[in-house]
Motif scaffolding. Sequence first.
Motif, short mmCIF file in Angstrom:
data_model
loop_
_atom_site.label_atom_id
_atom_site.label_comp_id
_atom_site.label_asym_id
_atom_site.label_seq_id
_atom_site.Cartn_x
_atom_site.Cartn_y
_atom_site.Cartn_z
N GLY A 89 38.27 39.26 43.03
CA GLY A 89 38.13 38.13 43.94
C GLY A 89 37.30 38.42 45.17
O GLY A 89 36.68 37.53 45.74
N SER A 90 37.25 39.69 45.57
CA SER A 90 36.48 40.05 46.77
C SER A 90 35.03 40.43 46.45
O SER A 90 34.25 40.68 47.36
CB SER A 90 37.16 41.20 47.50
N ALA A 91 34.68 40.45 45.16
CA ALA A 91 33.30 40.79 44.77
C ALA A 91 32.36 39.65 45.15
O ALA A 91 32.67 38.48 44.95
CB ALA A 91 33.23 41.05 43.27
N ARG A 92 31.24 40.02 45.73
CA ARG A 92 30.22 39.03 46.10
C ARG A 92 29.23 38.88 44.94
O ARG A 92 29.05 39.81 44.15
CB ARG A 92 29.49 39.48 47.36
N PHE A 93 28.60 37.70 44.85
CA PHE A 93 27.62 37.49 43.79
C PHE A 93 26.56 38.58 43.79
O PHE A 93 26.15 39.06 42.73
CB PHE A 93 26.96 36.10 43.91
N SER A 94 26.10 38.98 44.98
CA SER A 94 25.07 40.01 45.07
C SER A 94 25.56 41.34 44.49
O SER A 94 24.78 42.09 43.89
CB SER A 94 24.62 40.21 46.52
N GLU A 95 26.83 41.64 44.63
CA GLU A 95 27.41 42.88 44.09
C GLU A 95 27.50 42.84 42.57
O GLU A 95 27.64 43.88 41.93
CB GLU A 95 28.79 43.13 44.69
N LEU A 96 27.44 41.64 42.02
CA LEU A 96 27.49 41.48 40.57
C LEU A 96 26.09 41.40 39.97
O LEU A 96 25.91 41.04 38.81
CB LEU A 96 28.29 40.21 40.22
N LEU A 145 31.65 33.76 34.25
CA LEU A 145 30.75 34.87 34.58
C LEU A 145 30.70 35.90 33.44
O LEU A 145 29.65 36.44 33.13
CB LEU A 145 31.17 35.53 35.89
N ARG A 146 31.85 36.14 32.82
CA ARG A 146 31.90 37.07 31.68
C ARG A 146 31.12 36.51 30.49
O ARG A 146 30.30 37.21 29.90
CB ARG A 146 33.34 37.30 31.23
N SER A 147 31.36 35.27 30.16
CA SER A 147 30.77 34.73 28.94
C SER A 147 29.30 34.33 29.08
O SER A 147 28.53 34.54 28.16
CB SER A 147 31.60 33.55 28.42
N ILE A 152 28.98 39.83 32.54
CA ILE A 152 29.37 40.72 33.62
C ILE A 152 30.62 41.50 33.21
O ILE A 152 31.56 40.92 32.66
CB ILE A 152 29.61 39.93 34.93
N ASP A 153 30.60 42.76 33.47
CA ASP A 153 31.72 43.65 33.15
C ASP A 153 32.98 43.12 33.82
O ASP A 153 33.02 42.96 35.04
CB ASP A 153 31.38 45.05 33.66
#
Length: 96
Positions: free
Chosen positions: A31-38, A18-20, A24-25
Amino acid sequence: MGSQVIEEFTEARLKDLLRSYFQIDPTKLDGSARFSELDLDSIAVMELIVVIEEQTGVDVQESLLEQLTLDTTLAQAAEAVSQVLRTTGASTKNDE
């Protein structure tokens, strides 16, 4: 050798992808972050699945499309990918 790749898909590896690939910061990659929150949409999730296939050499698209939604957390996604890789990778190895 292929089984090593399959067994090593972790939440940390997902975060690295996801970073590369999506810039994404790293501080948002919990681990609890949802794709929509990213700020990932369904197309980005599909792109992530393609990246996972490229990285692992295992066709996981059909299995993961149903499991990875915008409400999926990173921890859930990593577990789903790992599980699909184990089952799909095992059947692929048996077919060879």
